[in-house]
Enzyme design. Structure first.
Site, PDB file in Angstrom:
ATOM      1  CG  ASP A  19      14.441  -8.295 -75.730  1.00 14.46           C
ATOM      2  OD1 ASP A  19      13.853  -7.266 -75.353  1.00 14.46           O
ATOM      3  OD2 ASP A  19      15.606  -8.584 -75.362  1.00 14.46           O
ATOM      4  CG  ASN A  67       9.490  -6.771 -68.329  1.00 16.32           C
ATOM      5  OD1 ASN A  67       8.952  -7.595 -69.060  1.00 16.32           O
ATOM      6  ND2 ASN A  67      10.774  -6.475 -68.456  1.00 16.32           N
TER       7      ASN A  67
HETATM    8  C1  IPE Z   1      12.383 -10.421 -71.498  1.00 13.05           C
HETATM    9  O1  IPE Z   1      12.871  -9.237 -72.060  1.00 13.05           O
HETATM   10  C2  IPE Z   1      10.941 -10.296 -71.148  1.00 13.05           C
HETATM   11  C3  IPE Z   1      10.015 -10.119 -72.266  1.00 13.05           C
HETATM   12  C4  IPE Z   1      10.310 -10.194 -73.550  1.00 13.05           C
HETATM   13  C5  IPE Z   1       8.656  -9.850 -71.896  1.00 13.05           C
HETATM   14  P1  IPE Z   1      13.633  -8.147 -71.173  1.00 13.05           P
HETATM   15  O2  IPE Z   1      14.074  -7.085 -72.114  1.00 13.05           O
HETATM   16  O3  IPE Z   1      12.792  -7.737 -70.029  1.00 13.05           O
HETATM   17  O4  IPE Z   1      14.881  -8.964 -70.610  1.00 13.05           O
HETATM   18  P2  IPE Z   1      16.317  -8.468 -70.134  1.00 13.05           P
HETATM   19  O5  IPE Z   1      16.092  -7.374 -69.151  1.00 13.05           O
HETATM   20  O6  IPE Z   1      17.035  -7.993 -71.351  1.00 13.05           O
HETATM   21  O7  IPE Z   1      16.961  -9.695 -69.544  1.00 13.05           O
HETATM   22  C1  IPE Z   2      10.401  -6.424 -75.172  1.00 10.08           C
HETATM   23  O1  IPE Z   2      11.046  -5.308 -75.664  1.00 10.08           O
HETATM   24  C2  IPE Z   2       9.055  -6.135 -74.605  1.00 10.08           C
HETATM   25  C3  IPE Z   2       8.973  -6.207 -73.132  1.00 10.08           C
HETATM   26  C4  IPE Z   2       9.929  -6.618 -72.347  1.00 10.08           C
HETATM   27  C5  IPE Z   2       7.736  -5.769 -72.510  1.00 10.08           C
HETATM   28  P1  IPE Z   2      11.947  -4.366 -74.729  1.00 10.08           P
HETATM   29  O2  IPE Z   2      11.079  -3.309 -74.150  1.00 10.08           O
HETATM   30  O3  IPE Z   2      12.674  -5.178 -73.716  1.00 10.08           O
HETATM   31  O4  IPE Z   2      12.933  -3.749 -75.792  1.00 10.08           O
HETATM   32  P2  IPE Z   2      14.480  -3.455 -75.592  1.00 10.08           P
HETATM   33  O5  IPE Z   2      15.123  -4.710 -75.125  1.00 10.08           O
HETATM   34  O6  IPE Z   2      14.602  -2.349 -74.590  1.00 10.08           O
HETATM   35  O7  IPE Z   2      14.942  -3.039 -76.962  1.00 10.08           O
HETATM   36 MG    MG Z   3      14.481  -6.086 -73.753  1.00  7.41          MG
END
Ligand code: IPE
Ligand code: IPE
Ligand code: MG
Length: 241
Positions: A19, A67
């Protein structure tokens, strides 16, 4: 990097919620996909560090069933990145003895991506140095209800008796039926939640929530987190004398 010793156990199966790509890009005034590309580049280094660190199974969360709620630009950019990644980076990993498998529901993924996933599983099936599992369109609740549907069908077909449903039989219906349970789950970027990752499987896992954003997660940080794990005492509900 030093190898583990008996007094410094290394988790056999590590699962990572990668993340923080979006925030990493934002801090640089760049679009979110810039962060996703930087994040994708990190994966190879972390996978390649596993044999030396003694990690046999690595499971990474790449895209959740939630997502899809992101913008069309981000979702299609991510799908294009997965395809490109599978075609280029991961093929090199195959030569390093990495076995690649996927968990999650493939039904919603585009056919071109699914055929790459199938191909990669096939060409790496005899590898065994590291078992890399990529969670793509994965959700813990989604996995449990898909498993329950298959289980209910087997009961309806009289292939399974309701009395035979227990802690051994139920996991056979999960996407992860080929994996041991994770010993350690790491989430980067400072969020202390699991966002549906491996709900059943992580019942007794240790968790590490670290502030580093995924594109900044180096093999050295990985090793440091693994060392911390070695200092923990896992009790599994028992009293340790
Ligand atoms: C969790 O991250 C999913 C992945 C790392 C693929 P998200 O960024 O989607 O999770 P939330 O929305 O903060 O819970
Ligand atoms: C994790 O990084 C990757 C996916 C969930 C695909 P994020 O895209 O959630 O990054 P933040 O949480 O917005 O920084
Ligand atoms: Mg995230």
């Amino acid at each position: 990097m030093a190898k583990d010793t008996d007094s410094d156990p290394i988790p056999r199966h590590v699962a990572i919620i990668m993340d923080g790509n979006g925030r990493w890009a934002k801090a640089r005034g760049r679009p979110r996909l810039f962060g996703h590309r930087a994040g994708a580049r990190r994966v190879r280094e972390i996978v390649e560090s596993c044999p030396e660190l003694g990690v046999k199974y690595l499971t990474i969360f790449a895209f959740s069933t939630e997502n899809w709620k992101r913008t069309q630009v981000e979702v299609s950019g991510l799908m294009a990145l997965f395809k490109k990644y599978l075609l280029t980076e991961i093929r090199d990993l195959c030569d390093n003895g990495v076995r690649v498998r996927f968990i999650g529901d493939r039904i919603r993924l585009e056919p071109a991506l699914v055929s790459l996933m199938n191909e990669l599983e096939e060409i790496t099936k005899d590898n065994s140095t590291v078992n890399l599992t990529v969670a793509l369109n994965y959700g813990g609740r989604d996995e449990v209800f898909r498993a329950t549907k298959r289980l209910a069908q087997d009961v309806a077909d009289r292939k399974l008796s309701p009395d035979a449903i227990n802690e051994e039989t139920l996991p056979k219906y999960l996407d992860t039926h080929f994996l041991p349970d994770p010993d350690l789950v790491i989430r980067t970027s400072g969020e202390a939640r699991i966002s549906g990752f491996l709900l059943w499987q992580s019942a007794y896992a240790e968790y590490e929530f670290i502030d580093t954003l995924w594109p900044d997660f180096t093999p050295d940080i990985f090793e440091h987190v693994l060392r911390n794990y070695g200092k923990r005492e896992r009790r599994f509900g028992a009293v340790i004398a």
